[in-house]
Design a protein around this motif. Structure first.
Motif, PDB file in Angstrom:
ATOM      1  N   ASP A   1      27.468  56.007   4.526  1.00 14.23           N
ATOM      2  CA  ASP A   1      26.560  56.068   5.408  1.00 14.23           C
ATOM      3  C   ASP A   1      26.905  56.644   6.591  1.00 14.23           C
ATOM      4  OD1 ASP A   1      25.193  54.701   3.400  1.00 14.23           O
ATOM      5  OD2 ASP A   1      25.075  52.820   3.968  1.00 14.23           O
ATOM      6  N   TYR A   2      27.974  56.720   7.003  1.00 19.60           N
ATOM      7  CA  TYR A   2      28.275  57.358   8.207  1.00 19.60           C
ATOM      8  C   TYR A   2      29.205  58.577   8.131  1.00 19.60           C
ATOM      9  CZ  TYR A   2      25.767  53.556  10.513  1.00 19.60           C
ATOM     10  OH  TYR A   2      24.519  52.845  10.835  1.00 19.60           O
ATOM     11  N   ASN A   3      29.137  59.292   8.997  1.00 18.32           N
ATOM     12  CA  ASN A   3      30.211  60.679   8.983  1.00 18.32           C
ATOM     13  C   ASN A   3      31.464  60.070  10.164  1.00 18.32           C
ATOM     14  OD1 ASN A   3      32.028  62.821   9.409  1.00 18.32           O
ATOM     15  ND2 ASN A   3      30.155  63.927  10.213  1.00 18.32           N
ATOM     16  N   VAL A   4      32.344  59.309   9.632  1.00 15.42           N
ATOM     17  CA  VAL A   4      33.333  58.739  10.363  1.00 15.42           C
ATOM     18  C   VAL A   4      34.546  59.600  10.812  1.00 15.42           C
ATOM     19  CG1 VAL A   4      34.992  56.992  10.632  1.00 15.42           C
ATOM     20  CG2 VAL A   4      32.970  56.438   9.670  1.00 15.42           C
ATOM     21  N   ARG A   5      34.823  59.794  12.026  1.00 16.96           N
ATOM     22  CA  ARG A   5      35.909  60.705  12.372  1.00 16.96           C
ATOM     23  C   ARG A   5      36.756  59.816  13.429  1.00 16.96           C
ATOM     24  NH1 ARG A   5      34.795  63.212   8.388  1.00 16.96           N
ATOM     25  NH2 ARG A   5      33.524  65.067   8.386  1.00 16.96           N
TER      26      ARG A   5
ATOM     27  N   ILE B   1      43.805  36.523  13.632  1.00 15.74           N
ATOM     28  CA  ILE B   1      44.186  37.854  13.778  1.00 15.74           C
ATOM     29  C   ILE B   1      45.746  37.895  13.411  1.00 15.74           C
ATOM     30  CG2 ILE B   1      44.632  39.829  15.070  1.00 15.74           C
ATOM     31  CD1 ILE B   1      41.720  39.395  14.527  1.00 15.74           C
ATOM     32  N   VAL B   2      45.969  38.901  12.104  1.00 17.44           N
ATOM     33  CA  VAL B   2      47.455  38.685  11.905  1.00 17.44           C
ATOM     34  C   VAL B   2      48.110  40.081  12.069  1.00 17.44           C
ATOM     35  CG1 VAL B   2      47.234  36.880  10.244  1.00 17.44           C
ATOM     36  CG2 VAL B   2      46.978  39.496   9.404  1.00 17.44           C
ATOM     37  N   PRO B   3      49.313  40.348  12.073  1.00 22.82           N
ATOM     38  CA  PRO B   3      49.930  41.809  12.300  1.00 22.82           C
ATOM     39  C   PRO B   3      49.363  42.645  11.168  1.00 22.82           C
ATOM     40  CG  PRO B   3      51.587  39.946  12.882  1.00 22.82           C
ATOM     41  CD  PRO B   3      50.420  39.224  12.150  1.00 22.82           C
ATOM     42  N   GLY B   4      49.232  43.953  11.747  1.00 14.95           N
ATOM     43  CA  GLY B   4      48.594  44.990  10.903  1.00 14.95           C
ATOM     44  C   GLY B   4      48.074  46.135  11.219  1.00 14.95           C
ATOM     45  N   LYS B   5      47.448  46.859  10.452  1.00 14.09           N
ATOM     46  CA  LYS B   5      46.737  48.196  10.914  1.00 14.09           C
ATOM     47  C   LYS B   5      45.157  47.902  11.075  1.00 14.09           C
ATOM     48  CE  LYS B   5      49.829  51.694  11.014  1.00 14.09           C
ATOM     49  NZ  LYS B   5      50.343  51.941  12.268  1.00 14.09           N
ATOM     50  N   TYR B   6      44.642  48.227  12.290  1.00 12.49           N
ATOM     51  CA  TYR B   6      43.257  47.694  12.354  1.00 12.49           C
ATOM     52  C   TYR B   6      42.625  49.088  12.886  1.00 12.49           C
ATOM     53  CZ  TYR B   6      44.345  43.049  12.305  1.00 12.49           C
ATOM     54  OH  TYR B   6      44.743  41.568  11.806  1.00 12.49           O
ATOM     55  N   ARG B   7      41.387  49.006  12.954  1.00 14.41           N
ATOM     56  CA  ARG B   7      40.622  50.156  13.604  1.00 14.41           C
ATOM     57  C   ARG B   7      39.235  49.502  14.271  1.00 14.41           C
ATOM     58  NH1 ARG B   7      37.610  54.452   9.303  1.00 14.41           N
ATOM     59  NH2 ARG B   7      36.192  53.111   8.341  1.00 14.41           N
ATOM     60  N   PHE B   8      38.914  50.302  15.366  1.00 16.35           N
ATOM     61  CA  PHE B   8      37.669  49.993  16.199  1.00 16.35           C
ATOM     62  C   PHE B   8      36.828  51.209  15.865  1.00 16.35           C
ATOM     63  CE2 PHE B   8      34.901  50.392  20.006  1.00 16.35           C
ATOM     64  CZ  PHE B   8      34.758  49.289  20.360  1.00 16.35           C
ATOM     65  N   VAL B   9      35.567  50.992  15.473  1.00 15.70           N
ATOM     66  CA  VAL B   9      34.367  52.046  14.965  1.00 15.70           C
ATOM     67  C   VAL B   9      33.299  51.730  15.618  1.00 15.70           C
ATOM     68  CG1 VAL B   9      33.280  53.089  13.137  1.00 15.70           C
ATOM     69  CG2 VAL B   9      35.463  51.743  12.752  1.00 15.70           C
TER      70      VAL B   9
ATOM     71  N   GLN C   1      23.406  63.947   7.848  1.00 15.88           N
ATOM     72  CA  GLN C   1      23.949  62.496   7.197  1.00 15.88           C
ATOM     73  C   GLN C   1      23.396  61.506   8.054  1.00 15.88           C
ATOM     74  OE1 GLN C   1      26.617  64.814   8.697  1.00 15.88           O
ATOM     75  NE2 GLN C   1      27.447  63.664  10.309  1.00 15.88           N
ATOM     76  N   SER C   2      23.322  60.053   7.468  1.00 12.07           N
ATOM     77  CA  SER C   2      22.648  59.256   8.133  1.00 12.07           C
ATOM     78  C   SER C   2      23.184  58.697   9.383  1.00 12.07           C
ATOM     79  CB  SER C   2      22.215  57.985   7.043  1.00 12.07           C
ATOM     80  OG  SER C   2      23.551  57.527   6.601  1.00 12.07           O
ATOM     81  N   GLY C   3      24.475  59.019   9.628  1.00  9.96           N
ATOM     82  CA  GLY C   3      25.091  58.307  10.835  1.00  9.96           C
ATOM     83  C   GLY C   3      26.326  58.969  11.398  1.00  9.96           C
ATOM     84  N   LYS C   4      26.468  58.681  12.407  1.00  5.72           N
ATOM     85  CA  LYS C   4      27.716  59.252  13.147  1.00  5.72           C
ATOM     86  C   LYS C   4      28.693  58.061  13.274  1.00  5.72           C
ATOM     87  CE  LYS C   4      26.030  63.485  14.939  1.00  5.72           C
ATOM     88  NZ  LYS C   4      25.791  64.289  16.203  1.00  5.72           N
ATOM     89  N   ALA C   5      29.926  58.166  13.470  1.00  8.15           N
ATOM     90  CA  ALA C   5      31.121  57.237  13.847  1.00  8.15           C
ATOM     91  C   ALA C   5      32.135  57.839  14.339  1.00  8.15           C
ATOM     92  CB  ALA C   5      31.206  56.121  12.850  1.00  8.15           C
ATOM     93  N   VAL C   6      32.899  57.136  15.302  1.00  2.56           N
ATOM     94  CA  VAL C   6      33.977  57.662  15.839  1.00  2.56           C
ATOM     95  C   VAL C   6      34.911  56.249  15.834  1.00  2.56           C
ATOM     96  CG1 VAL C   6      33.450  57.598  18.151  1.00  2.56           C
ATOM     97  CG2 VAL C   6      35.375  58.949  17.634  1.00  2.56           C
ATOM     98  N   ALA C   7      36.139  56.476  15.312  1.00  2.00           N
ATOM     99  CA  ALA C   7      37.212  55.432  15.298  1.00  2.00           C
ATOM    100  C   ALA C   7      38.424  55.515  15.767  1.00  2.00           C
ATOM    101  CB  ALA C   7      37.323  55.152  13.740  1.00  2.00           C
ATOM    102  N   VAL C   8      39.162  54.693  16.031  1.00  2.00           N
ATOM    103  CA  VAL C   8      40.437  54.804  16.509  1.00  2.00           C
ATOM    104  C   VAL C   8      41.339  53.627  16.155  1.00  2.00           C
ATOM    105  CG1 VAL C   8      40.173  53.433  18.556  1.00  2.00           C
ATOM    106  CG2 VAL C   8      42.223  55.103  18.527  1.00  2.00           C
ATOM    107  N   GLN C   9      42.248  53.971  15.296  1.00  2.00           N
ATOM    108  CA  GLN C   9      43.371  52.945  15.009  1.00  2.00           C
ATOM    109  C   GLN C   9      44.202  52.276  15.678  1.00  2.00           C
ATOM    110  OE1 GLN C   9      45.511  54.267  11.158  1.00  2.00           O
ATOM    111  NE2 GLN C   9      43.597  55.633  10.791  1.00  2.00           N
TER     112      GLN C   9
END
Length: 188
Positions: free
Chosen positions: A54-58, A157-165, A175-183
């Motif tokens: 549903d989102y164009n995540v970059r 929360i445990v060690p690992g890879k995460y992202r904030f969107v 497209q129906s939505g936009k999103a920007v993310a960072v790991q």
């Protein structure tokens, strides 16, 4: 596009988003973490937003904004700050800063960590960002520190890879939505 047309388009997008809730049928990949007696009540459900469909995540810089995490690697219990900045030379408009999700990379897919109340919805009041303007979020990297009003994390929360969107509705039919993310990475 002139300012009046632009603001009208944003107004329509915000109005469309204002009725959205975070619950419902979705093919999203909800967290594998179940609510527990120690963290969440029975009336909470996994956040049901399907970013892949549903989102164009970059990641990093997209849609006229840059999203950064500082630091990019943080220890459990440490402080983590996210910044969303308008990187264009024009005024940009988004909904308010509560439209974000935190996901963990599990078995090659992004899984939501947030659980929300059955009646949870988003207030999509428009926010104008001058060039260089934007939002800032700061959290302690713990279950309690990452939980916010309306968003609950039910497991540690445990060690690992995460992202904030950070996400919002698009004003067009592309497209129906936009999103920007960072790991970011959480370590012991």
């Amino acid at each position: 596009m002139n300012r009046r047309t632009y603001l009208g388009t944003i107004g329509a997008s915000v109005t469309a988003l204002a009725g959205c809730t975070a619950l419902g049928e979705s093919n999203t990949t909800p967290s594998t973490q179940e609510p527990s007696d120690s963290g969440c009540s029975d009336n909470l459900q996994p956040l049901a937003i399907n970013f892949e469909e549903d989102y164009n995540v970059r990641h990093g810089t997209a849609h006229g904004f840059e999203l950064t995490a500082s630091p990019e690697t943080v220890s459990l219990g440490g402080r983590l700050t996210f910044r969303l900045e308008n990187t264009t030379n024009q005024v940009q408009t988004t909904p308010n800063k509560e439209l974000f999700a935190i996901q963990k990379r599990i078995d090659g897919a992004w899984k939501h960590l947030f659980y929300v109340d059955e009646s949870h919805g988003y207030d999509a009041n428009a926010v104008v960002h001058e060039p260089g303007g934007g939002f800032k979020w700061s959290f302690s990297v713990t279950r309690e520190g990452l939980s916010t009003e309306g968003h609950h994390i039910c497991s540690d929360i445990v060690p690992g890879k995460y992202r904030f969107v950070y996400f919002w509705m698009n004003g067009s039919d592309e497209q129906s939505g936009k999103a920007v993310a960072v790991q970011f990475t959480v370590k012991e």
